[in-house]
Motif scaffolding. Structure first.
Motif, short mmCIF file in Angstrom:
data_model
loop_
_atom_site.label_atom_id
_atom_site.label_comp_id
_atom_site.label_asym_id
_atom_site.label_seq_id
_atom_site.Cartn_x
_atom_site.Cartn_y
_atom_site.Cartn_z
N UNK A 125 0.92 -1.30 -0.16
CA UNK A 125 0.04 0.12 0.00
C UNK A 125 0.75 1.25 -0.04
N UNK A 126 0.78 1.96 -0.95
CA UNK A 126 1.30 3.28 -1.20
C UNK A 126 1.50 4.09 0.10
N UNK A 181 1.59 7.94 -14.50
CA UNK A 181 0.89 7.70 -15.64
C UNK A 181 -0.12 8.70 -15.82
N UNK A 182 -0.58 9.43 -16.80
CA UNK A 182 -1.68 10.25 -16.76
C UNK A 182 -2.87 9.42 -17.28
N UNK A 183 -2.39 8.51 -18.25
CA UNK A 183 -3.67 7.88 -18.86
C UNK A 183 -4.16 6.96 -17.93
N UNK A 184 -3.29 6.32 -16.83
CA UNK A 184 -3.92 5.53 -15.95
C UNK A 184 -4.35 6.22 -14.81
N UNK A 185 -4.36 7.55 -14.57
CA UNK A 185 -5.04 8.35 -13.75
C UNK A 185 -6.51 8.26 -14.47
N UNK A 186 -6.47 8.79 -15.67
CA UNK A 186 -7.72 8.90 -16.01
C UNK A 186 -8.54 7.71 -16.32
N UNK A 187 -7.91 6.64 -16.53
CA UNK A 187 -8.76 5.22 -16.28
C UNK A 187 -9.09 4.93 -15.12
N UNK A 188 -8.44 5.28 -14.12
CA UNK A 188 -8.73 4.93 -12.64
C UNK A 188 -9.65 6.01 -11.77
N UNK A 189 -9.78 7.05 -12.59
CA UNK A 189 -10.57 8.03 -11.88
C UNK A 189 -12.08 7.55 -11.49
N UNK A 190 -12.73 6.89 -12.33
CA UNK A 190 -14.36 6.43 -12.11
C UNK A 190 -14.44 5.65 -10.87
N UNK A 232 -14.21 4.87 1.50
CA UNK A 232 -13.05 3.83 1.77
C UNK A 232 -11.63 4.52 0.93
N UNK A 233 -11.52 5.66 0.97
CA UNK A 233 -10.81 6.22 -0.02
C UNK A 233 -9.35 6.07 0.73
N UNK A 234 -8.03 6.32 0.23
CA UNK A 234 -6.73 6.31 0.79
C UNK A 234 -6.46 7.49 1.51
N UNK A 243 -9.12 11.19 -5.74
CA UNK A 243 -8.16 11.10 -7.00
C UNK A 243 -7.47 9.61 -6.82
N UNK A 244 -6.82 9.20 -8.03
CA UNK A 244 -6.34 7.96 -7.85
C UNK A 244 -4.79 7.88 -7.73
N UNK A 245 -4.04 9.02 -7.22
CA UNK A 245 -2.83 9.25 -7.36
C UNK A 245 -2.19 8.34 -6.38
N UNK A 246 -2.56 7.89 -5.08
CA UNK A 246 -2.14 6.87 -4.25
C UNK A 246 -2.39 5.37 -4.81
#
Length: 214
Positions: free
Chosen positions: A117-118, A181-190, A200-202, A153-156
């Protein structure tokens, strides 16, 4: 509700960018604390801020002197959170507000990634918090939690995936391949927005009001 008569203190203020923005937006008196000599110098040189070098328990501010105290990603680093919370409470005016951002050990990612876990971040993080633990800590020092915001946000999550797939973020061959990865950020955001709605956020941001004048 901040105005030119408000006094705000940022604990662990770093280079002072947050304080500078608040000062420019609201015109209030801003003060900061940080243990880093480099951060203190940067705050002075970049924004003309006078930052106290040291910890909040060492800072020479008067009791009941601040309307707002903020601590962004600070409380998980201190060896004695009770002493820190006690000092925050003593520095706040009655009905003053503290805003504290911390990692959330009750997050879905914490349970899934475990030692990868980050936000575990050993050995820099000495304490990892949950909403109930934060309510208990602040309540023991005269403050009542009024709101908790769950990060969307999905940064963690990107950091956790980096550790899970590559083991670290040090080797130049894979450094930041996932974590930035900006692409992964957009993919994970939803997904991370949904997780925040489930509480249940980080990361959580805890708002509390000083309700007891000790």
């Amino acid at each position: 509700r901040l105005d030119k008569n408000s006094r705000i203190l940022d604990v662990g203020c770093g280079t002072g960018a947050f304080l500078n923005r608040i000062k420019n937006d609201k015109g209030c008196e801003v003060y900061g604390i940080d243990i880093s000599e480099a951060a203190v110098e940067a705050a002075k040189n970049s924004f003309g801020l006078d930052i106290f070098k040291g910890t909040i328990t060492e800072a020479p501010f008067e009791d009941n002197s601040f309307d707002v105290i903020t601590a962004w990603w600070y409380l998980e680093h201190v060896p004695d959170p009770h002493a820190t919370a006690e000092r925050i409470s003593s520095l706040l005016k009655l009905n003053g507000c503290c805003v504290i951002g911390v990692p959330n050990f009750e997050s879905l990612n914490a349970k899934f990634f475990r030692d990868k876990w980050y936000h575990l971040d050993c050995p820099r993080h000495l304490c990892i918090w949950t909403p109930s633990a934060m309510k208990r800590l602040l309540g023991q020092h005269g403050m009542t939690v009024t709101k908790i915001i769950y990060d969307k946000t999905p940064w963690g999550l990107r950091g956790s995936l980096q550790y899970a797939l590559f083991g670290d973020n040090i080797n130049p061959k894979h450094r930041n391949r996932i974590r930035q990865s900006l692409l992964l950020w957009m993919f994970l955001l939803p997904w991370t927005i949904l997780v925040s709605l489930l509480k249940k956020s980080d990361i959580i941001v805890v708002y509390a009001k000083k309700t007891i004048d000790e």
